[in-house]
Scaffold this active site. Structure first.
Site, PDB file in Angstrom:
ATOM      1  CE1 TYR A 444     -22.150  19.253  -2.659  1.00 21.70           C
ATOM      2  CE2 TYR A 444     -21.404  17.184  -3.618  1.00 21.70           C
ATOM      3  CZ  TYR A 444     -21.122  18.366  -2.961  1.00 21.70           C
ATOM      4  OH  TYR A 444     -19.833  18.666  -2.633  1.00 21.70           O
ATOM      5  CD  GLU A 445     -26.205  17.870   0.993  1.00 20.18           C
ATOM      6  OE1 GLU A 445     -27.325  17.916   1.517  1.00 20.18           O
ATOM      7  OE2 GLU A 445     -25.518  16.830   0.975  1.00 20.18           O
ATOM      8  N   GLY A 446     -29.522  20.040  -2.571  1.00 18.55           N
ATOM      9  CA  GLY A 446     -30.494  20.942  -3.175  1.00 18.55           C
ATOM     10  C   GLY A 446     -29.815  21.752  -4.257  1.00 18.55           C
TER      11      GLY A 446
END
Length: 594
Positions: A444-446
């Site tokens: 997550y978060e890229g």
């Protein structure tokens, strides 16, 4: 045997006071002139006490209990709601928040240390309040006056929690595929939001009376792709004319059954004529959201460090007590009777795992805190040019830290489980939970692959490596300091200088190849990021050796620093050459389509 979380306060103090000498810089900031090392350590000690006593004990039980979903309502595990209320009451969400918005105004450096503790103690608990800092920064910078007046104070204080609603079933990393719609609400200053979002951490829970959602959606006149996305702030509950409140069109339709982080509700959300306000300019939603995402990415990096520290702490304690077979050698101050089994910490295979864990954890702590320090410089330095350079460094370091730390956090948990043997595979020893919980931080978060592309394709190649050059100047300066020191430190300095030169040559080789093969940078980005990560660990350990080497007759802490630093340059640093060789191979070879 220590199986409960203990905050690494001694090493935190070393990094802040000796490795960074942060207090010397704080004295140059008007708002922090009264902040010294002693005060900072008191803050961290109080944070550690709260985390160890109130948050860490909930970790294992929450993993077994999980969250409960019933008719749109979500209940978090036992103890979560009460401990979160205590967290807010103690003021921890406002630690680094500007005093103008009701915060304590302390450095980001202290907040990053708090985030490391929370992640290491109970990652699932951290997930719901994890976006408070980023949401506050986003609303503070781009929110309307009404939003700042009515929503921001409660979000900033932690009284209301927030979410980041991006992902849809067809739109994960490619947010340009988002379909959620926004239309003007007649006779108001707001909009109606319609659409579905998935994988929303803390989309519904019982921790706060209201949840404020930051939602990406498209206005009717939006161009296609990412350029057509706008950002909206959508509360779950709206204030009513009679000082009451009314339910907004925000609905939780279920929670995911997951591999890990079972104490954190990951929700499917439906927005049906949900009223909200535009944040920033129309069709400029991603620009607004980047403020939130960048803050979140450094926090995710500290999650990776927290996992690695927990893995190291637990496996070391277990290895010192678990006796199996007789080791080929024992420490000078240890005695093992003939025929008696040795603690597995004496066996070379286990010693190597434990030393590698320690070297990565303590090196990453220095780099993670260094990144936070540059954020502080970028926000508070009196000179505009210094602020700009600090922002450049922080921007470059953030994707490295996010991807490198989280990958190492998962690897650390896996290697630590190996130390436990069969006991590591069962729940009561805790390490299998760390392994499961740590995996999502790479996603997550890229995803880590996107972080690598962000680093190389967007931040290194387009600006002529200006930001990279700035970083390498800092690393090269440290190498020179070390080369002027005693033999142990001098050797580290020579190796560090060679790494800088290797990075420069490799970066130039990528640029040359990229001119003829545009896929090159995308092909080698992962290994390039990891190569820089290992260089940064070498930088951390070279400086650590330079500080610790003169303290020959000091406490055992510095003796262990010297031993770990020497080990790092002898063993784990070999990963730099391996990653560099993969980059070089990727500059020549091509990838077949599958």
């Amino acid at each position: 045997m220590t199986l409960t979380y203990q905050a690494p306060l001694r090493d935190m103090r070393f990094v802040m006071d000796e490795w960074l000498d942060a207090a010397s810089w704080w004295r140059d900031v008007p708002e922090w002139q009264d902040l010294d090392s002693h005060t900072a350590q008191q803050v961290l000690e109080q944070a550690a006490r709260f985390v160890e006593e109130r948050i860490a004990p909930l970790n294992a039980s929450a993993d077994l209990e999980g969250c409960h979903f019933d008719a749109g309502k979500v209940t978090t595990p036992a103890g979560f709601s009460k401990s979160y209320a205590e967290f807010v009451e103690a003021g921890w969400p406002t630690l680094s928040l500007d005093t103008a918005h009701g915060g304590q105004g302390l450095p980001q450096l202290l907040d990053v240390a708090l985030q490391e503790m929370l992640a290491g103690a109970n990652h699932a608990w951290l997930m719901s309040p994890g976006l408070t800092h980023g949401a506050t920064a986003c609303l503070q910078r781009y929110g309307s006056e009404r939003v700042k007046r009515e929503l921001l104070p409660k979000v900033a204080s932690g009284e209301w929690l927030s979410t980041m609603c991006l992902t849809e079933p067809q739109a994960g990393s490619d947010v340009g595929l988002i379909r959620s719609r926004a239309t003007a609400a007649p006779g108001t200053d707001g909009y109606f939001i319609d659409g579905s979002k998935i994988f929303i951490s803390g989309g519904a829970h019982d921790l706060t009376e209201n949840i404020v959602h930051l939602v990406l959606a498209r206005l009717p006149d939006a161009p296609p792709g990412t350029k057509g996305l706008s950002l909206f702030v959508v509360p779950e509950w709206l204030a009513g004319d009679d000082a009451g409140r009314s339910r907004n069109g925000v609905h939780c339709e279920g929670i995911e059954k997951k591999m890990g982080l079972k104490g954190s509700p990951t929700c499917t959300m439906r927005f049906e004529r949900a009223f909200g306000w535009l944040v920033g300019e129309a069709h400029r939603g991603l620009a607004c959201l980047f403020v939130m995402m960048n803050a979140a990415r450094l926090q995710v990096a500290m999650q990776g460090l927290g996992h690695a520290h927990t893995a190291w702490q637990r496996s070391r304690a277990y290895a010192q007590e678990r006796a199996q077979m007789r080791a080929p050698s024992v420490p000078l101050d240890a005695t093992v009777a003939p025929g008696q089994a040795s603690p597995i910490a004496f066996h070379p295979a286990m010693r190597r795992i434990l030393m590698e864990l320690r070297a990565v954890v303590e090196g990453e702590r220095a780099i993670g805190y260094w990144t936070a320090h540059w954020l502080d410089v970028g926000a508070r330095h009196a000179d505009a040019a210094e602020r700009e350079q600090a922002a450049q460094l922080a921007s470059l370091l953030t994707p490295i830290a996010k991807a490198f730390f989280t990958a190492n956090g998962f690897d650390a948990a896996s290697n630590a489980l190996q130390v436990f043997g069969g006991y590591g595979y069962i729940h009561e020893y805790g390490i299998e939970q760390t392994l499961r919980d740590s995996r999502v931080s790479m996603l997550y978060e890229g995803t880590n692959e996107i972080q690598a592309i962000d680093l190389l394709v967007r931040k290194v190649l387009p600006d002529g490596s200006q930001a990279l050059g700035l970083l390498l100047r800092h690393v090269r300066a440290e190498a020179q300091f070390c080369e002027e020191s005693d033999p142990l430190v001098r050797s580290a300095g020579v190796k560090l200088r060679e790494l800088v030169e290797a990075v420069e040559r490799t970066t130039q080789a990528i640029k040359t190849r990229q001119a003829h093969d545009p896929e090159t940078a995308y092909r080698v980005a992962d290994d390039y990021l990891a190569m820089l990560g290992w260089m940064l660990l070498a930088f951390a350990w070279a400086r650590t050796l330079r500080i610790a080497a003169p303290l020959h007759d000091s406490e055992a802490f510095y003796v262990e620093k010297r031993e770990t630093g020497r080990f790092f340059f002898d063993y784990p640093l070999a990963a730099f050459a391996y990653r560099r060789s993969l980059v070089e191979a990727g500059c020549v070879a091509t990838l077949p389509h599958v």
